[in-house]
Write a protein that holds these residues in place. Structure first.
Motif, PDB file in Angstrom:
ATOM      1  N   VAL A 152       0.858  -1.187   0.000  1.00  0.00           N
ATOM      2  CA  VAL A 152       0.000   0.000   0.000  1.00  0.00           C
ATOM      3  C   VAL A 152       0.893   1.236   0.000  1.00  0.00           C
ATOM      4  O   VAL A 152       1.902   1.279   0.728  1.00  0.00           O
ATOM      5  CB  VAL A 152      -0.930   0.023   1.236  1.00  0.00           C
ATOM      6  N   VAL A 153       0.530   2.231  -0.795  1.00  0.00           N
ATOM      7  CA  VAL A 153       1.249   3.506  -0.837  1.00  0.00           C
ATOM      8  C   VAL A 153       0.335   4.566  -0.235  1.00  0.00           C
ATOM      9  O   VAL A 153      -0.700   4.901  -0.800  1.00  0.00           O
ATOM     10  CB  VAL A 153       1.639   3.894  -2.277  1.00  0.00           C
ATOM     11  N   PHE A 154       0.696   5.052   0.938  1.00  0.00           N
ATOM     12  CA  PHE A 154      -0.107   6.053   1.637  1.00  0.00           C
ATOM     13  C   PHE A 154      -0.050   7.404   0.915  1.00  0.00           C
ATOM     14  O   PHE A 154       0.718   7.612  -0.014  1.00  0.00           O
ATOM     15  CB  PHE A 154       0.410   6.262   3.057  1.00  0.00           C
ATOM     16  N   GLY A 155      -0.833   8.354   1.454  1.00  0.00           N
ATOM     17  CA  GLY A 155      -0.742   9.743   1.021  1.00  0.00           C
ATOM     18  C   GLY A 155      -2.018  10.261   0.408  1.00  0.00           C
ATOM     19  O   GLY A 155      -2.327   9.933  -0.750  1.00  0.00           O
ATOM     20  N   HIS A 156      -2.784  11.064   1.176  1.00  0.00           N
ATOM     21  CA  HIS A 156      -4.039  11.622   0.656  1.00  0.00           C
ATOM     22  C   HIS A 156      -4.112  13.143   0.819  1.00  0.00           C
ATOM     23  O   HIS A 156      -5.155  13.729   0.563  1.00  0.00           O
ATOM     24  CB  HIS A 156      -5.240  10.962   1.342  1.00  0.00           C
ATOM     25  N   GLU A 157      -2.999  13.780   1.205  1.00  0.00           N
ATOM     26  CA  GLU A 157      -2.940  15.238   1.316  1.00  0.00           C
ATOM     27  C   GLU A 157      -1.921  15.726   0.269  1.00  0.00           C
ATOM     28  O   GLU A 157      -0.746  15.856   0.569  1.00  0.00           O
ATOM     29  CB  GLU A 157      -2.471  15.664   2.709  1.00  0.00           C
ATOM     30  N   GLY A 176      -0.223  19.485 -17.543  1.00  0.00           N
ATOM     31  CA  GLY A 176       0.571  20.583 -16.999  1.00  0.00           C
ATOM     32  C   GLY A 176      -0.147  21.388 -15.937  1.00  0.00           C
ATOM     33  O   GLY A 176       0.489  22.182 -15.225  1.00  0.00           O
ATOM     34  N   THR A 177      -1.470  21.218 -15.788  1.00  0.00           N
ATOM     35  CA  THR A 177      -2.235  21.938 -14.763  1.00  0.00           C
ATOM     36  C   THR A 177      -1.936  21.357 -13.385  1.00  0.00           C
ATOM     37  O   THR A 177      -1.935  20.131 -13.199  1.00  0.00           O
ATOM     38  CB  THR A 177      -3.750  21.825 -15.034  1.00  0.00           C
ATOM     39  N   ARG A 178      -1.664  22.227 -12.446  1.00  0.00           N
ATOM     40  CA  ARG A 178      -1.488  21.779 -11.059  1.00  0.00           C
ATOM     41  C   ARG A 178      -2.859  21.627 -10.417  1.00  0.00           C
ATOM     42  O   ARG A 178      -3.729  22.492 -10.567  1.00  0.00           O
ATOM     43  CB  ARG A 178      -0.634  22.762 -10.265  1.00  0.00           C
ATOM     44  N   VAL A 179      -3.038  20.536  -9.673  1.00  0.00           N
ATOM     45  CA  VAL A 179      -4.348  20.235  -9.094  1.00  0.00           C
ATOM     46  C   VAL A 179      -4.192  19.695  -7.686  1.00  0.00           C
ATOM     47  O   VAL A 179      -3.160  19.146  -7.301  1.00  0.00           O
ATOM     48  CB  VAL A 179      -5.118  19.196  -9.938  1.00  0.00           C
ATOM     49  N   CYS A 180      -5.252  19.863  -6.903  1.00  0.00           N
ATOM     50  CA  CYS A 180      -5.498  19.074  -5.707  1.00  0.00           C
ATOM     51  C   CYS A 180      -6.795  18.318  -5.975  1.00  0.00           C
ATOM     52  O   CYS A 180      -7.480  18.571  -6.966  1.00  0.00           O
ATOM     53  CB  CYS A 180      -5.642  19.957  -4.474  1.00  0.00           C
ATOM     54  N   SER A 181      -7.144  17.391  -5.114  1.00  0.00           N
ATOM     55  CA  SER A 181      -8.416  16.699  -5.315  1.00  0.00           C
ATOM     56  C   SER A 181      -8.837  15.995  -4.047  1.00  0.00           C
ATOM     57  O   SER A 181      -8.014  15.711  -3.169  1.00  0.00           O
ATOM     58  CB  SER A 181      -8.332  15.678  -6.458  1.00  0.00           C
ATOM     59  N   LEU A 182     -10.126  15.719  -3.963  1.00  0.00           N
ATOM     60  CA  LEU A 182     -10.608  14.836  -2.919  1.00  0.00           C
ATOM     61  C   LEU A 182      -9.997  13.460  -3.179  1.00  0.00           C
ATOM     62  O   LEU A 182      -9.949  13.007  -4.327  1.00  0.00           O
ATOM     63  CB  LEU A 182     -12.134  14.740  -2.929  1.00  0.00           C
ATOM     64  N   PRO A 183      -9.522  12.778  -2.148  1.00  0.00           N
ATOM     65  CA  PRO A 183      -8.770  11.530  -2.370  1.00  0.00           C
ATOM     66  C   PRO A 183      -9.662  10.307  -2.520  1.00  0.00           C
ATOM     67  O   PRO A 183      -9.487   9.292  -1.823  1.00  0.00           O
ATOM     68  CB  PRO A 183      -7.906  11.446  -1.116  1.00  0.00           C
ATOM     69  N   PHE A 184     -10.623  10.394  -3.422  1.00  0.00           N
ATOM     70  CA  PHE A 184     -11.566   9.297  -3.606  1.00  0.00           C
ATOM     71  C   PHE A 184     -11.688   8.964  -5.093  1.00  0.00           C
ATOM     72  O   PHE A 184     -11.563   9.829  -5.957  1.00  0.00           O
ATOM     73  CB  PHE A 184     -12.962   9.658  -3.075  1.00  0.00           C
ATOM     74  N   VAL A 185     -11.996   7.709  -5.366  1.00  0.00           N
ATOM     75  CA  VAL A 185     -12.454   7.274  -6.675  1.00  0.00           C
ATOM     76  C   VAL A 185     -13.763   6.537  -6.427  1.00  0.00           C
ATOM     77  O   VAL A 185     -13.789   5.511  -5.732  1.00  0.00           O
ATOM     78  CB  VAL A 185     -11.435   6.354  -7.378  1.00  0.00           C
ATOM     79  N   ILE A 186     -14.857   7.074  -6.961  1.00  0.00           N
ATOM     80  CA  ILE A 186     -16.190   6.601  -6.611  1.00  0.00           C
ATOM     81  C   ILE A 186     -16.925   6.167  -7.872  1.00  0.00           C
ATOM     82  O   ILE A 186     -16.908   6.865  -8.888  1.00  0.00           O
ATOM     83  CB  ILE A 186     -17.002   7.715  -5.909  1.00  0.00           C
ATOM     84  N   TYR A 193     -17.021  18.345  -1.596  1.00  0.00           N
ATOM     85  CA  TYR A 193     -16.239  18.950  -2.678  1.00  0.00           C
ATOM     86  C   TYR A 193     -16.238  20.474  -2.549  1.00  0.00           C
ATOM     87  O   TYR A 193     -15.203  21.129  -2.732  1.00  0.00           O
ATOM     88  CB  TYR A 193     -16.823  18.538  -4.036  1.00  0.00           C
ATOM     89  N   GLN A 194     -17.401  21.044  -2.231  1.00  0.00           N
ATOM     90  CA  GLN A 194     -17.494  22.499  -2.111  1.00  0.00           C
ATOM     91  C   GLN A 194     -16.604  23.015  -0.983  1.00  0.00           C
ATOM     92  O   GLN A 194     -15.902  24.025  -1.140  1.00  0.00           O
ATOM     93  CB  GLN A 194     -18.945  22.916  -1.858  1.00  0.00           C
ATOM     94  N   GLU A 195     -16.605  22.330   0.156  1.00  0.00           N
ATOM     95  CA  GLU A 195     -15.751  22.749   1.272  1.00  0.00           C
ATOM     96  C   GLU A 195     -14.277  22.678   0.866  1.00  0.00           C
ATOM     97  O   GLU A 195     -13.481  23.562   1.212  1.00  0.00           O
ATOM     98  CB  GLU A 195     -16.011  21.858   2.489  1.00  0.00           C
ATOM     99  N   PHE A 196     -13.908  21.632   0.125  1.00  0.00           N
ATOM    100  CA  PHE A 196     -12.523  21.467  -0.299  1.00  0.00           C
ATOM    101  C   PHE A 196     -12.105  22.608  -1.224  1.00  0.00           C
ATOM    102  O   PHE A 196     -11.047  23.229  -1.038  1.00  0.00           O
ATOM    103  CB  PHE A 196     -12.359  20.117  -1.000  1.00  0.00           C
ATOM    104  N   ALA A 197     -12.934  22.896  -2.218  1.00  0.00           N
ATOM    105  CA  ALA A 197     -12.602  23.959  -3.162  1.00  0.00           C
ATOM    106  C   ALA A 197     -12.521  25.314  -2.462  1.00  0.00           C
ATOM    107  O   ALA A 197     -11.620  26.122  -2.746  1.00  0.00           O
ATOM    108  CB  ALA A 197     -13.638  23.993  -4.283  1.00  0.00           C
ATOM    109  N   GLN A 198     -13.434  25.584  -1.545  1.00  0.00           N
ATOM    110  CA  GLN A 198     -13.414  26.850  -0.810  1.00  0.00           C
ATOM    111  C   GLN A 198     -12.131  27.002  -0.006  1.00  0.00           C
ATOM    112  O   GLN A 198     -11.541  28.092   0.052  1.00  0.00           O
ATOM    113  CB  GLN A 198     -14.638  26.933   0.104  1.00  0.00           C
ATOM    114  N   THR A 199     -11.678  25.914   0.618  1.00  0.00           N
ATOM    115  CA  THR A 199     -10.462  25.969   1.426  1.00  0.00           C
ATOM    116  C   THR A 199      -9.238  26.229   0.561  1.00  0.00           C
ATOM    117  O   THR A 199      -8.379  27.064   0.898  1.00  0.00           O
ATOM    118  CB  THR A 199     -10.287  24.660   2.206  1.00  0.00           C
ATOM    119  N   LEU A 200      -9.133  25.539  -0.574  1.00  0.00           N
ATOM    120  CA  LEU A 200      -8.000  25.756  -1.477  1.00  0.00           C
ATOM    121  C   LEU A 200      -7.961  27.205  -1.959  1.00  0.00           C
ATOM    122  O   LEU A 200      -6.891  27.840  -1.993  1.00  0.00           O
ATOM    123  CB  LEU A 200      -8.090  24.796  -2.666  1.00  0.00           C
TER     124      LEU A 200
END
Length: 359
Positions: free
Chosen positions: A68-73, A92-102, A308-315
């Motif tokens: 297992v490879v950790f890391g979700h931040e 080339g776009t820098r991104v963050c994301s919610l650490p889920f695949v649903i 998702y909205q909370e995540f985007a607002q924080t970034l």
């Protein structure tokens, strides 16, 4: 790719095959990744954590007998798109994301999955719909703080704050520090913060806490009383219990430690009608005395995750400098230093948030 792998209850730096994006997924290059307390919990208590998730029907699962490879931040850069992507964000776009695949068939938590390696590896596969582009020139290590800060933002949202409250943050580890930053950015306060560690109390001050308490020397609730209540107010007296006469401002306690007995301690010592938001992850069974909580009309809420909205607002708050979390970062390491970083984080006086950086 190079990655830190949990294998046989140990952390190893290994070379792995690079992941390949499937439909609706993107391949990214990791730029920075935070080491989360959840990673430490999973490393030291993996089978216990996974068993409790299963009992609670929380869909976070993997086979700990497999690597297992950790890391979700994390903050990352898009390298390529899988089939079926709309490619709204270009390579080339820098991104963050919610650490889920649903999907309707499955849920995967990136970093706690055998299939989806996390940010302790040089490359990851992320879900395209959950990407959030990093605004402007926000540094990657600061952008990677979006995830823990959003955990704190969600906890603050769970508290339903209206600005009249005087909050108490119990525990000034990364999530406690993140909560202080969120509360101050929202104009909530004064904020009382408590921790036994002198180093973490100093960090709480840097993050903006107005009153910082060593609970070995003074009760956090005595300090809260000094800034939240009229002179002579007795939080243990019948007038306070019944809500009669001059009243203190509302008390909201954020429990950010997660050790047995702490919830009961808040119930017993906090003022009547306190809102308790439990954010600390306790790994053991715990006990409370409902009679005291009922008599004091305590409200107890548990907080986990975010939207998702909370995540985007924080970034975006990090990018426009309305939220300052840089003091949380106390160390930066490469993949070769992750094992030592795990050892350092076991000693709360040494570090708060350690970020893995990539050349």
């Amino acid at each position: 790719m190079k990655a830190v792998v949990m294998r046989d209850k140990q952390l190893h730096v290994e070379s792995l095959a690079a992941p390949e994006p499937g439909p609706g997924e993107v391949l990214v290059k990791t730029l920075a990744c935070g080491i989360c307390g959840s990673d430490l919990h999973m490393f030291h208590h993996c089978q216990h954590v996974l068993a409790n998730f299963k009992r609670g029907n929380i869909p976070i699962a993997f086979d700990d007998r497999q690597p297992v490879v950790f890391g979700h931040e994390y903050c990352a850069e898009i390298l390529d798109h899988g089939p079926g992507c709309d490619k709204r964000l270009k390579a080339g776009t820098r991104v963050c994301s919610l650490p889920f695949v649903i999907s309707p068939q499955a849920f995967h938590h990136i970093g706690f999955s055998n299939r989806y390696p996390g940010g302790y590896g040089e490359q990851m596969v992320l879900a395209e719909p959950l990407l959030v582009p990093v605004p402007g020139d926000l540094p990657a290590d600061i952008a990677a703080l979006s995830e823990p800060l959003t955990v704190a933002a969600h906890a603050a949202n769970r508290a339903r704050l209206d600005g009249s409250e005087v909050p108490v943050v119990i525990g000034c580890g990364p999530i406690g520090l993140a909560l202080i930053a969120i509360l101050k950015a929202r104009g909530i306060g004064p904020v009382v913060a408590a921790d036994f560690s002198p180093a973490r109390r100093a960090l709480a001050e840097r993050m903006g806490a107005d009153v910082v308490v060593d609970p070995a020397q003074q009760s956090p609730y005595a300090s809260w009383l000094e800034v939240a209540a009229p002179a002579g107010h007795d939080i243990n007296g019948p007038m306070a219990l019944l809500g009669l006469g001059p009243q203190a401002k509302p008390c909201v306690v954020f429990e950010c430690v997660g050790v047995p007995g702490l919830i009961q301690q808040v119930i017993q010592h906090a003022p009547p009608r306190t809102r308790l938001i439990v954010v600390g992850v306790c790994m053991e069974s715990d006990r409370i005395e409902p009679l005291i909580a009922i008599g004091k009309e305590m409200n107890v809420h548990f907080s986990f995750g975010y939207s998702y909205q909370e995540f985007a607002q924080t970034l975006h708050a990090l990018a426009d400098s309305s939220l300052d979390a840089a003091p949380m970062i106390t160390r930066r390491v490469t993949l070769d230093g992750v094992g030592e970083a795990f050892a350092a984080l076991a000693q709360p006086d040494q570090q708060a948030k350690i970020i893995i950086t990539y050349p």
